[in-house]
Each structure stands twice: as structure tokens, then as C-alpha cells.
Design an enzyme around this catalytic site. Structure first.
Site, PDB file in Angstrom:
ATOM      1  N   LYS A  74       0.805  -1.101   0.141  1.00 39.54           N
ATOM      2  CA  LYS A  74      -0.068   0.137  -0.153  1.00 39.54           C
ATOM      3  C   LYS A  74       0.781   1.185  -0.224  1.00 39.54           C
ATOM      4  O   LYS A  74       0.526   2.030  -0.744  1.00 39.54           O
ATOM      5  CB  LYS A  74      -0.883   0.080   1.297  1.00 39.54           C
ATOM      6  CG  LYS A  74      -2.065   0.748   0.916  1.00 39.54           C
ATOM      7  CD  LYS A  74      -2.741   1.120   2.352  1.00 39.54           C
ATOM      8  CE  LYS A  74      -3.361   2.261   2.484  1.00 39.54           C
ATOM      9  NZ  LYS A  74      -2.455   3.501   2.488  1.00 39.54           N
ATOM     10  N   ARG A  75       1.965   1.022   0.794  1.00 33.80           N
ATOM     11  CA  ARG A  75       2.952   2.355   0.862  1.00 33.80           C
ATOM     12  C   ARG A  75       3.405   2.763  -0.720  1.00 33.80           C
ATOM     13  O   ARG A  75       3.514   3.765  -0.818  1.00 33.80           O
ATOM     14  CB  ARG A  75       3.916   1.779   1.874  1.00 33.80           C
ATOM     15  CG  ARG A  75       4.666   3.100   2.304  1.00 33.80           C
ATOM     16  CD  ARG A  75       5.581   2.807   3.404  1.00 33.80           C
ATOM     17  NE  ARG A  75       6.388   1.671   3.184  1.00 33.80           N
ATOM     18  CZ  ARG A  75       7.610   1.758   2.943  1.00 33.80           C
ATOM     19  NH1 ARG A  75       8.263   3.138   2.977  1.00 33.80           N
ATOM     20  NH2 ARG A  75       8.409   0.812   2.492  1.00 33.80           N
TER      21      ARG A  75
END
Ligand code: GLU
Length: 511
Positions: free
Chosen positions: A266-267
Site C-alpha cells: 500500500k505504501r
């Protein structure tokens, strides 16, 4: 396939369903469809501490959006109900008891602090990452080290306990995987997994195996991150005496970050500005909202096409596949072993292809819905014209407005680079003449007429059409590139075009 195909997607409701989970669901669904089998959804919610409100509803909505239909699920019911593991709690007890009775599992009474202490001691003695296993269990407080009376006394007094799997000390555990072939694990590397927790709930391993067996699952198709759990599951099938009924395993390759470094995170996705969730996800606990493909404007059919190719290929040049086509073509044999890089540009490309493939009427409907959401009113007729002018140039429905901003608003600023190169007296002369002609026109200013009239002027002035085109475009749209200019002129009409010509001439300096 000789066995009746029954596959399951078994998410845990611990948050928004990751896009990789959607791919797993899709692969299961395609196999079910291909073999006229059954697609099951089972909610694996045995870890109550990780339960997130709304996650189950989210999973349901995401699958519906992408077009995955379920034959059996907590929401549709089915012969093997319940399909939520928390509602099956009572079922697992007898299986745990069977394992204990037959010597394949044992009670462990150690508190967390006790194990922590032991772990630290082992670390101090040089053991790298100590585990509760065939060696260390003999130094702990469990039914293998305590006397029968002691165990009984603890159980009757209600002392908290867990039940652990008794993993053999030295044994090769062989997992046959449909994608990877034989994968061998040495039992000395496994720990004695907890099967039943102190709250009486089974862990993932126990519930997963018992349910796959009871639900007569034929194929377990899941992400590669579950491969390390497979030997535990194999042991359980063996100890339960269910080897004949054991499903076939297929562990799907990882979806990697775009640079190939590690599992799609996600990062990383945030940094590059693309979602990892199919739908927008509002985390109720953190008050966070995460972007979703649906809200970004991706079409579900484009997502299906994009996702199916993250790990599978048809072995041909073909790239565009409908979900119906895939139910025939898809096969586990053609799933690759190595991870696939996630390429958001490919997703966009698919979206563009699927948008182009839609009829103008259908696109107009989608465009009007999008406009309504933004509180913009536009007649059906105008919306349809915009669609036909811009259809080849958009990736998302929302692009009709951004890409076609000049169809909605007259330019007030002009591209400086184009102006410095292309704005000159010749263009001004042409535009003034053009304005005169279109204002006195006695027929409709369609794209064909718009072009013919401009041609007439350049012919009369003996200048090349090409030399003034960008200048004309600049005056009408404010930029140097865009959709067919004659279509744009026809769309705007003589009044608007004349006004834009006047505005440009008064605001742009001739160099
Ligand atoms: N509950 C597991 C998950 O969240 C299922 C893994 C499996 O399919 O066995 O993905």
C-alpha cells in the site's frame, strides 16, 4: 477433472479486500465456471481481535462489482452452511479432541510470559529464532511433560490452555502444488502450531482444513503467502485420515511492486498514486479513507482483464478477454510460478480499450451519471456529441470533462509556447475572415462545412492550411493539441466560435 469441482475464496474480514485477494477470488471463480463447479465464499473470522466492522460487506460489494457470482456463501446460504467460521465454533471441538486422543495434538498451559522467558533463555544460549517445537516443548508446561493427573486437575480447574499440533521432529513433508510441482518442507523447521486458542476458537490452520474437508473442497487456490502453511495442513489431513479427500493445492504467484521489489504494498502504491483496493475503503477504526479502483473510474470488465493477466497468460498474442471467454480459456496449467509486476499503466490501457469498445449511447449514459454526480446539467444531445468527439482520447469517463474542458469553457489563458510559435498576423487575418463567413452562414455549421470554409480562406490568401491550424486551435481551445478541431468548432457553434476568436485576438499579442 474426475472430482466435482468445488472451490472456495476464504477471506478474513480484517480490512478492505486487497486487489491481490480479488485476483485470488477471480481465479477460483474461473475454475469453478470452467468445470461447471461450485464457487464458495467462506468468511474466516476466527481471529476476533482482528475483526473489522464493515469488512465483510466490503468483500461482498467488491465481488459483486467485479462480476464474481457465488454459489454458496454466508449471504446466499448453501448445503454446507454456516459459511462463517465464527458460527461453526462448535464443529471444530470434536476434531481437536480426536487429534489429542490419537496423540497428534496436546494441551499447553504455558502463559505468554512463560514462553517469553523461555525464548529469551534460548536466545541467550545462542538459539536463533526459538520456536515452540519438538525440542523446546519438552521444557514447557504441557500434556506431554505433565502427568495425566496434573493435566486433568488443570483442565477441571478451568486453567486457560491452548491445543498445539505435535509436529514430528524429523520428517519430510511433501506438498504437491499444481503450479510449483513438489515442494518439500522439513518438519524441524515448523513450530507446533496452535490449533485451538484459549478462547475456544480454532486458529486458521485447524478451521481451514476442517472446513475444506467438510465443504468437500476439491482445489485450494490461494496466494503464495500461504505456501508455508501448506505442510501444517498436509499433516492435519494425514492425522485426520483424510488424505483421500485432500484438495489439490495451487499457490498463486505474488503480485510485485512495479519495480519488482517485494510484494505489492500500500505504501508503494500510495507513493505512485494508485489504489490497492477494488472499492474505496473507509477504515472505521482509523478514520482513514483509501482510494478504490471503482471510484477512480475503472470499469469492472477492464479490471478483470487486467487482474487475470497478473499471473496467467493464454499463450497467444490475445490481450483482451471477456470474463465469459476466460471461463473457457483459463487454466491452472498456464499460471506462472514467478511474481508479476504490477503495472498501473496496463490497467489504464485496458480501461481505455473497454471504454472505446462501448457504444456511444452507453458511454453517454455513463458520462451523464458522472456529470450528475458533479452537479453539472447537460442535455443528452450535447453529452452524446462530446462523447463522439472525445471517445478515442479518454481513459476514464471523468476524462470527458478534463480532456474536453474547452467544450465546456472558453479559454481565458493560452498555451504560451504555442502562442509564441504559432500566433501571428496571418492567423489573425484568417480568423477574422473566418468569423465573418460563419456569422453570415445560411446553413448549419457542421464539421465538414467548418473545414471547407477554412480551406476557402487559406486558398484565397494563398497560405498553407497547415501553417495556421495550430494558431486557430489555440484561439478556440487555448491549447495546441486536442480532438478534431472541426468537430470542436461544429460543437461550439458560430456564436461561441466568434466570441472566442474576438477574445483571442484582443488577448494574444502578435509577435
Ligand atoms: N483466511 C485466509 C486469508 O485470509 C485464507 C487462506 C486460504 O485460502 O487458505 O487469505
Amino acid at each position: 477433472m474426475d472430482r466435482k469441482v468445488r472451490v472456495r475464496f476464504a477471506p478474513s474480514p480484517t480490512g478492505g479486500l486487497h486487489i491481490g485477494g480479488v485476483r485470488t477470488a477471480l481465479y477460483n471463480y474461473l475454475i469453478a465456471k470452467k468445470y461447471n463447479g461450485t464457487m464458495i465464499l467462506r468468511i474466516e473470522d476466527t481471529d476476533q481481535t482482528r475483526y473489522v466492522e464493515g469488512a465483510e460487506e466490503y468483500i461482498r460489494e467488491a465481488l459483486e462489482w467485479i462480476g464474481i457470482t457465488l454459489d454458496e456463501s454466508p449471504w446466499h446460504g448453501g448445503e454446507y452452511a454456516p459459511y462463517r467460521q465464527s458460527e461453526r465454533k462448535a464443529i471444530y471441538k470434536k476434531y481437536v479432541e480426536q487429534l489429542i486422543k490419537e496423540g497428534h495434538a496436546y494441551y499447553a498451559f504455558d502463559t505468554e510470559e512463560e514462553w517469553d522467558k523461555k525464548r529469551k533463555e534460548l536466545e541467550a544460549a545462542g538459539v536463533v529464532s526459538p520456536q515452540y517445537n519438538s525440542i523446546t516443548r519438552m521444557q514447557m508446561k504441557n500434556s506431554l511433560t505433565l502427568s495425566e493427573e496434573e493435566v486433568k486437575a488443570k483442565l477441571t480447574s478451568g486453567e486457560p490452555y491452548v491445543v498445539r499440533l505435535k509436529v514430528p521432529r524429523k520428517e519430510d513433508i511433501r506438498v504437491q502444488d499444481m503450479i510449483r510441482g513438489w515442494v518439500v518442507f522439513h518438519s524441524s523447521l515448523l513450530d507446533d502450531k496452535v490449533l485451538l486458542k484459549s478462547d475456544g476458537m480454532p486458529t486458521y490452520h485447524l478451521a481451514n482444513v476442517v472446513d475444506d474437508y467438510l465443504m468437500e473442497i476439491s482445489h485450494v487456490i490461494r496466494g503464495e503467502e500461504w505456501l508455508p502453511s501448506a505442510p501444517i495442513h498436509i499433516l492435519l489431513y494425514k492425522y485426520f485420515g483424510w488424505e483421500q479427500e485432500m484438495p489439490q493445492f495451487a499457490h498463486l504467484p505474488l503480485i510485485l511492486n512495479p519495480d519488482g521489489n517485494g510484494k505489492l504494498s500500500k505504501r508503494y502504491a500510495d507513493q505512485l498514486g494508485f489504489p490497492v483496493f477494488p472499492l474505496q475503503w473507509k477504515n472505521p477504526e482509523k478514520n482513514e479513507t483509501m482510494a478504490g479502483y471503482r471510484e477512480e473510474g475503472y470499469l469492472p470488465e477492464a479490471m478483470v482483464n487486467f487482474l487475470v493477466l497478473l499471473g496467467w497468460n493464454a499463450g497467444t498474442e490475445q490481450e483482451i478477454f471477456s470474463i465469459q471467454e476466460l471461463t473457457n480459456l483459463f487454466s491452472i496449467e498456464r499460471i506462472g510460478k514467478s511474481g508479476t509486476k504490477f503495472d498501473i499503466n496496463k490497467a489504464k490501457w485496458f480501461n481505455q480499450q473497454y471504454l472505446k469498445g462501448k457504444s456511444n449511447e452507453e458511454l453517454t449514459q455513463l458520462f451523464i451519471i458522472d456529470l450528475n454526480k458533479k452537479g453539472i446539467a447537460l442535455s443528452q444531445d450535447k453529452a452524446e456529441k462530446i462523447v463522439s468527439i472525445l471517445k478515442e482520447r479518454v481513459t476514464f469517463v471523468k476524462d470527458f470533462m478534463t480532456e474536453g474542458h474547452y467544450l465546456f469553457h472558453a479559454p481565458t489563458i493560452f498555451d504560451e509556447q504555442v502562442a509564441s510559435k504559432k500566433w501571428n498576423q496571418q492567423v489573425v487575418d484568417v480568423l477574422l475572415a473566418y468569423k465573418n463567413i460563419i456569422q453570415s452562414l445560411d446553413k448549419e455549421l457542421d464539421a465538414h462545412t467548418a473545414k471547407e470554409l477554412l480551406n476557402q480562406i487559406t486558398d484565397q490568401l494563398s497560405i498553407k492550411f497547415g501553417s495556421i491550424m495550430q494558431g486557430v486551435r489555440l484561439a478556440i481551445t487555448g491549447g495546441g493539441a486536442g480532438a478534431d478541431l472541426m468537430e470542436i468548432i461544429a460543437f461550439l457553434g458560430e456564436k461561441e466560435v466568434s466570441e472566442r476568436i474576438d477574445y483571442a485576438i484582443t488577448h494574444l499579442k502578435v509577435v
